[in-house]
Design an enzyme around this catalytic site. Sequence first.
Site, PDB file in Angstrom:
ATOM      1  N   ARG A  73     -47.953 -53.238 -20.366  1.00  0.00           N
ATOM      2  CA  ARG A  73     -48.920 -51.929 -20.697  1.00  0.00           C
ATOM      3  C   ARG A  73     -48.968 -51.697 -21.980  1.00  0.00           C
ATOM      4  O   ARG A  73     -48.144 -52.142 -22.700  1.00  0.00           O
ATOM      5  CB  ARG A  73     -48.417 -50.683 -19.767  1.00  0.00           C
ATOM      6  CG  ARG A  73     -48.741 -51.137 -18.273  1.00  0.00           C
ATOM      7  CD  ARG A  73     -48.350 -49.658 -17.555  1.00  0.00           C
ATOM      8  NE  ARG A  73     -46.996 -49.355 -17.459  1.00  0.00           N
ATOM      9  CZ  ARG A  73     -46.460 -48.427 -18.452  1.00  0.00           C
ATOM     10  NH1 ARG A  73     -46.996 -47.855 -19.374  1.00  0.00           N
ATOM     11  NH2 ARG A  73     -45.135 -48.301 -18.229  1.00  0.00           N
ATOM     12  N   TYR A 201     -53.333 -58.446 -17.805  1.00  0.00           N
ATOM     13  CA  TYR A 201     -51.539 -58.128 -17.356  1.00  0.00           C
ATOM     14  C   TYR A 201     -51.650 -57.175 -16.299  1.00  0.00           C
ATOM     15  O   TYR A 201     -52.509 -56.172 -16.516  1.00  0.00           O
ATOM     16  CB  TYR A 201     -50.858 -57.900 -18.734  1.00  0.00           C
ATOM     17  CG  TYR A 201     -49.680 -57.090 -17.946  1.00  0.00           C
ATOM     18  CD1 TYR A 201     -48.450 -57.938 -17.563  1.00  0.00           C
ATOM     19  CD2 TYR A 201     -49.556 -55.783 -18.127  1.00  0.00           C
ATOM     20  CE1 TYR A 201     -47.582 -57.362 -17.188  1.00  0.00           C
ATOM     21  CE2 TYR A 201     -48.479 -55.086 -17.663  1.00  0.00           C
ATOM     22  CZ  TYR A 201     -47.444 -56.005 -17.064  1.00  0.00           C
ATOM     23  OH  TYR A 201     -46.202 -55.139 -16.432  1.00  0.00           O
ATOM     24  N   GLY A 202     -51.107 -57.175 -15.464  1.00  0.00           N
ATOM     25  CA  GLY A 202     -51.032 -56.578 -14.176  1.00  0.00           C
ATOM     26  C   GLY A 202     -51.201 -55.138 -14.342  1.00  0.00           C
ATOM     27  O   GLY A 202     -52.216 -54.467 -13.854  1.00  0.00           O
ATOM     28  N   LYS A 210     -51.413 -47.966 -11.814  1.00  0.00           N
ATOM     29  CA  LYS A 210     -51.191 -46.881 -12.862  1.00  0.00           C
ATOM     30  C   LYS A 210     -52.347 -46.229 -13.090  1.00  0.00           C
ATOM     31  O   LYS A 210     -52.532 -44.790 -13.310  1.00  0.00           O
ATOM     32  CB  LYS A 210     -50.554 -47.311 -14.059  1.00  0.00           C
ATOM     33  CG  LYS A 210     -49.446 -48.134 -13.945  1.00  0.00           C
ATOM     34  CD  LYS A 210     -48.309 -47.371 -13.336  1.00  0.00           C
ATOM     35  CE  LYS A 210     -46.895 -48.277 -13.225  1.00  0.00           C
ATOM     36  NZ  LYS A 210     -45.945 -47.452 -12.659  1.00  0.00           N
ATOM     37  N   HIS A 230     -44.744 -40.746 -10.104  1.00  0.00           N
ATOM     38  CA  HIS A 230     -44.275 -42.090 -10.655  1.00  0.00           C
ATOM     39  C   HIS A 230     -42.878 -41.857  -9.822  1.00  0.00           C
ATOM     40  O   HIS A 230     -41.800 -42.036 -10.737  1.00  0.00           O
ATOM     41  CB  HIS A 230     -44.157 -42.241 -12.201  1.00  0.00           C
ATOM     42  CG  HIS A 230     -43.844 -43.656 -12.567  1.00  0.00           C
ATOM     43  ND1 HIS A 230     -43.352 -43.890 -13.712  1.00  0.00           N
ATOM     44  CD2 HIS A 230     -43.777 -44.751 -12.000  1.00  0.00           C
ATOM     45  CE1 HIS A 230     -43.212 -45.251 -14.132  1.00  0.00           C
ATOM     46  NE2 HIS A 230     -43.398 -45.625 -12.828  1.00  0.00           N
ATOM     47  N   SER A 252     -40.013 -46.367 -16.577  1.00  0.00           N
ATOM     48  CA  SER A 252     -40.299 -47.515 -16.177  1.00  0.00           C
ATOM     49  C   SER A 252     -39.037 -48.468 -16.521  1.00  0.00           C
ATOM     50  O   SER A 252     -38.275 -48.617 -17.636  1.00  0.00           O
ATOM     51  CB  SER A 252     -41.243 -48.441 -16.936  1.00  0.00           C
ATOM     52  OG  SER A 252     -42.513 -47.584 -16.874  1.00  0.00           O
ATOM     53  N   CYS A 254     -36.196 -48.624 -15.126  1.00  0.00           N
ATOM     54  CA  CYS A 254     -34.723 -47.998 -15.101  1.00  0.00           C
ATOM     55  C   CYS A 254     -33.994 -48.350 -13.826  1.00  0.00           C
ATOM     56  O   CYS A 254     -33.191 -47.590 -13.244  1.00  0.00           O
ATOM     57  CB  CYS A 254     -35.013 -46.631 -15.375  1.00  0.00           C
ATOM     58  SG  CYS A 254     -34.886 -45.995 -16.957  1.00  0.00           S
ATOM     59  N   GLY A 255     -34.672 -49.231 -13.093  1.00  0.00           N
ATOM     60  CA  GLY A 255     -33.960 -49.707 -11.928  1.00  0.00           C
ATOM     61  C   GLY A 255     -34.536 -48.694 -10.596  1.00  0.00           C
ATOM     62  O   GLY A 255     -33.717 -48.624  -9.639  1.00  0.00           O
ATOM     63  N   THR A 257     -36.884 -49.972  -8.531  1.00  0.00           N
ATOM     64  CA  THR A 257     -37.138 -50.672  -7.295  1.00  0.00           C
ATOM     65  C   THR A 257     -35.804 -51.187  -6.696  1.00  0.00           C
ATOM     66  O   THR A 257     -35.439 -51.249  -5.559  1.00  0.00           O
ATOM     67  CB  THR A 257     -37.653 -52.085  -7.709  1.00  0.00           C
ATOM     68  OG1 THR A 257     -38.876 -51.879  -8.532  1.00  0.00           O
ATOM     69  CG2 THR A 257     -38.024 -53.134  -6.666  1.00  0.00           C
ATOM     70  N   ASN A 258     -34.819 -51.208  -7.808  1.00  0.00           N
ATOM     71  CA  ASN A 258     -33.235 -51.401  -6.933  1.00  0.00           C
ATOM     72  C   ASN A 258     -32.722 -50.269  -6.471  1.00  0.00           C
ATOM     73  O   ASN A 258     -32.327 -50.456  -5.094  1.00  0.00           O
ATOM     74  CB  ASN A 258     -32.189 -51.580  -8.166  1.00  0.00           C
ATOM     75  CG  ASN A 258     -32.457 -52.853  -8.959  1.00  0.00           C
ATOM     76  OD1 ASN A 258     -33.323 -53.801  -8.386  1.00  0.00           O
ATOM     77  ND2 ASN A 258     -31.959 -53.255 -10.013  1.00  0.00           N
ATOM     78  N   ASP A 281     -42.612 -47.281  -6.487  1.00  0.00           N
ATOM     79  CA  ASP A 281     -43.109 -46.806  -7.735  1.00  0.00           C
ATOM     80  C   ASP A 281     -43.962 -45.628  -7.819  1.00  0.00           C
ATOM     81  O   ASP A 281     -43.812 -44.895  -8.857  1.00  0.00           O
ATOM     82  CB  ASP A 281     -43.835 -48.128  -8.363  1.00  0.00           C
ATOM     83  CG  ASP A 281     -44.285 -47.898  -9.834  1.00  0.00           C
ATOM     84  OD1 ASP A 281     -43.319 -47.525 -10.555  1.00  0.00           O
ATOM     85  OD2 ASP A 281     -45.554 -48.298 -10.179  1.00  0.00           O
ATOM     86  N   ARG A 380     -42.825 -60.527 -13.690  1.00  0.00           N
ATOM     87  CA  ARG A 380     -43.059 -59.717 -12.538  1.00  0.00           C
ATOM     88  C   ARG A 380     -43.336 -60.698 -11.457  1.00  0.00           C
ATOM     89  O   ARG A 380     -43.580 -61.720 -11.284  1.00  0.00           O
ATOM     90  CB  ARG A 380     -44.211 -58.826 -12.636  1.00  0.00           C
ATOM     91  CG  ARG A 380     -44.310 -57.970 -13.983  1.00  0.00           C
ATOM     92  CD  ARG A 380     -43.661 -56.851 -13.415  1.00  0.00           C
ATOM     93  NE  ARG A 380     -43.445 -55.760 -14.684  1.00  0.00           N
ATOM     94  CZ  ARG A 380     -43.425 -54.432 -14.389  1.00  0.00           C
ATOM     95  NH1 ARG A 380     -43.447 -53.941 -13.315  1.00  0.00           N
ATOM     96  NH2 ARG A 380     -43.279 -53.660 -15.397  1.00  0.00           N
ATOM     97  N   ARG A 411     -32.257 -42.819 -18.780  1.00  0.00           N
ATOM     98  CA  ARG A 411     -31.062 -43.658 -19.674  1.00  0.00           C
ATOM     99  C   ARG A 411     -30.531 -42.963 -20.571  1.00  0.00           C
ATOM    100  O   ARG A 411     -31.132 -42.788 -21.666  1.00  0.00           O
ATOM    101  CB  ARG A 411     -31.828 -44.930 -20.147  1.00  0.00           C
ATOM    102  CG  ARG A 411     -31.619 -46.084 -19.253  1.00  0.00           C
ATOM    103  CD  ARG A 411     -32.362 -47.213 -20.050  1.00  0.00           C
ATOM    104  NE  ARG A 411     -32.427 -48.320 -18.979  1.00  0.00           N
ATOM    105  CZ  ARG A 411     -31.850 -49.184 -18.683  1.00  0.00           C
ATOM    106  NH1 ARG A 411     -30.841 -49.479 -19.438  1.00  0.00           N
ATOM    107  NH2 ARG A 411     -32.213 -50.211 -17.558  1.00  0.00           N
ATOM    108  N   ASP A 506     -23.780 -48.725  -5.246  1.00  0.00           N
ATOM    109  CA  ASP A 506     -22.737 -47.498  -5.251  1.00  0.00           C
ATOM    110  C   ASP A 506     -23.455 -46.154  -5.638  1.00  0.00           C
ATOM    111  O   ASP A 506     -23.119 -45.206  -5.529  1.00  0.00           O
ATOM    112  CB  ASP A 506     -21.572 -47.819  -6.420  1.00  0.00           C
ATOM    113  CG  ASP A 506     -20.745 -48.729  -5.631  1.00  0.00           C
ATOM    114  OD1 ASP A 506     -20.351 -48.818  -4.483  1.00  0.00           O
ATOM    115  OD2 ASP A 506     -20.515 -49.853  -6.320  1.00  0.00           O
TER     116      ASP A 506
HETATM  117  C1  OXD Z   1     -44.057 -49.514 -14.927  1.00  0.00           C
HETATM  118  C2  OXD Z   1     -44.465 -50.149 -13.738  1.00  0.00           C
HETATM  119  O1  OXD Z   1     -44.179 -49.974 -16.059  1.00  0.00           O
HETATM  120  O2  OXD Z   1     -43.862 -49.990 -12.625  1.00  0.00           O
HETATM  121  O3  OXD Z   1     -43.723 -48.324 -14.756  1.00  0.00           O
HETATM  122  O4  OXD Z   1     -44.880 -51.636 -14.085  1.00  0.00           O
HETATM  123 MN    MN Z   2     -43.752 -47.637 -12.694  1.00  0.00          MN
END
Ligand code: OXD
Ligand code: MN
Length: 596
Positions: A73, A201-202, A210, A230, A252, A254-255, A257-258, A281, A380, A411, A506
């Site tokens: 982005r 780009y996506g 977004k 978000h 963005s 920072c984990g 999706t995890n 997201d 991605r 973070r 954890d």
């Molecule tokens: C971001 C994304 O950049 O989800 O936040 O792609």
């Molecule tokens: Mn995002």
Amino acid sequence: MNTNVTSNKFVNEWIAEMAEMVNPANIVLIDGSEEQAEALRAQALATGELFKLNEEKLPNCYLHRTAVNDVARVEDRTFICTSKKEDAGNINYWMDPKECYAKLSKLYKGSYTGKTMYVIPYSMSVVGSDFAKYGIELTDSIYVVLNMLIMTRVGLNVLEALGDKADFIKGLHACAQVDPENRYICHFPEDNTIWSVNSAYGGNVLLGKKCFALRIASYLGRKEGWMAEHMLILGIENPQGEVKYISAAFPSACGKTNLAMLIPPALYKNQGYKVWCVGDDIAWLRVGKDGRLWAVNPENGFFGVAPGTNEKSNPNALHTAMRDTIFTNVCHNLEDNTVWWEGLNNDLPKKAIDWTGKPWDASKFDKKDKSTYAAHPNSRFTAMAANCPCISDKFDDPAGVPISAIVFGGRRAKTAPLVYQSTGWQNGVFVGSIMASETTAAAAGAVGVVRRDPMAMRPFVGYDMGDYWAHWLKMGKAAANAPKIFHVNWFRTDDEGHFIWPGFGDNMRVLMWILARCEDKVDAVSTPIGFVPKAEDINIEGLDISIDTLKGLLSVDKELWLEDCKGIHEFYKQVGERVPAELYEELAALEERLSK
Ligand code: OXD
Ligand code: MN
């Protein structure tokens, strides 16, 4: 050329107007069928826009590479075009709508010549639900069509649901010359319009994500009394089968999706706990009749960061991306026609093509030197939510899920403790407003610089940031049973810069404390910044962490916080006149508590 591709006169008129400008060779309506998608894939394979991957190992998976100058982005080329500059606010880049339309029209002019205009009718959220909002994206890119088919709900039923109304978001995308000097991602919230040009780009071109689901939707949410955030959404099911839902906002990469697809540690798994992913997201939230906030994930897929995704960090994401997936800017492993990225495993491919399309020499790979990487750090996977092993059975529920807790995070190497709870909604909004994080590779620009990223929405609020906080305060008043608000920081480091908290699965140990607080099942320690757990209330059974280390992770350093308050003042000043008085009161009260 026939521009009457739908039976809605507003849609047709708009298509005709845009076609006149971009001059396509023909116009194709995307109907959401598998036959049409397959024909488009075949076309993209023939032109080299896509590569087909190993059908046995990665069924229905494809690889795509963007231009090397078009990999993230671009915030400094992303504009909110409101008629009054002050409505876009100081944090957004602003352009006068008339000027912007005129400037971009020149870039769009004739840009589809010899190409097809694809008309994509899509819905954010379940078609026909109270949450649903419809959009139409015009694009000259098959890659965009195929990604939108995964990321949103595309089909003729969207046009049926829209009927003869003009209530849709008009998105125009053109790859043009993919010229970074003339790249613009522009939002016209007063006109329900998005114009994106010179990128493929996506994040810049999948306009449902977004651009619509955050920037335009946040504007609409303020007008209509709901929220576009978000945030991931996850459900924790206890051994009795009850599920409680948490939504969480992190900057963005920072984990998110995890965390959204977290695997419970053995301690909880063995007792019968399960974690379900509703979204990774974006969340749209509305106040329900019961006074709770109800959330949906308006998307239909995941546009996840590949590097670092592996069997340990996120097996669910990995398995989701094993079929029906489009990979972008990862490494092409020629040994077996699959994909690879840094952090997938230690089997560096011996014969491979890097993300730029050049042969990759594994012997030169140096972890410390990003220029030797095979995959782009922001490469991605676009994968279907339905393929996720832990997808929630409420994913498609038009009513959404009730949220017990909102979690903010960032973070911070030193300042923020592992977790703390705000003292109420207003204080929680303050906590969200002061979020800060180190920048990552998801957006272009310097990596590793600390910046304020309120509610993780800095690049995504479609109006003035102060007004956005005021909207948050208002929503808390509208929701009689509003969620409790927390802040987490998985990223505290020791003196050598190593992360102290193990993170990943954890993190559930912290979420369990959060849920216990929501249910009034556990006490906490009052500190100047809010409620912090008693160390013994975070379960560290099976972890290589001592209670003293945990105490350190939970500690609040008043001097560091007082220093941070200076940065908050500066940031509030930058946001400007519309910062709600309540937040200045919260800041003053915090400073007073810290100074005692
Ligand atoms: C971001 C994304 O950049 O989800 O936040 O792609
Ligand atoms: Mn995002």
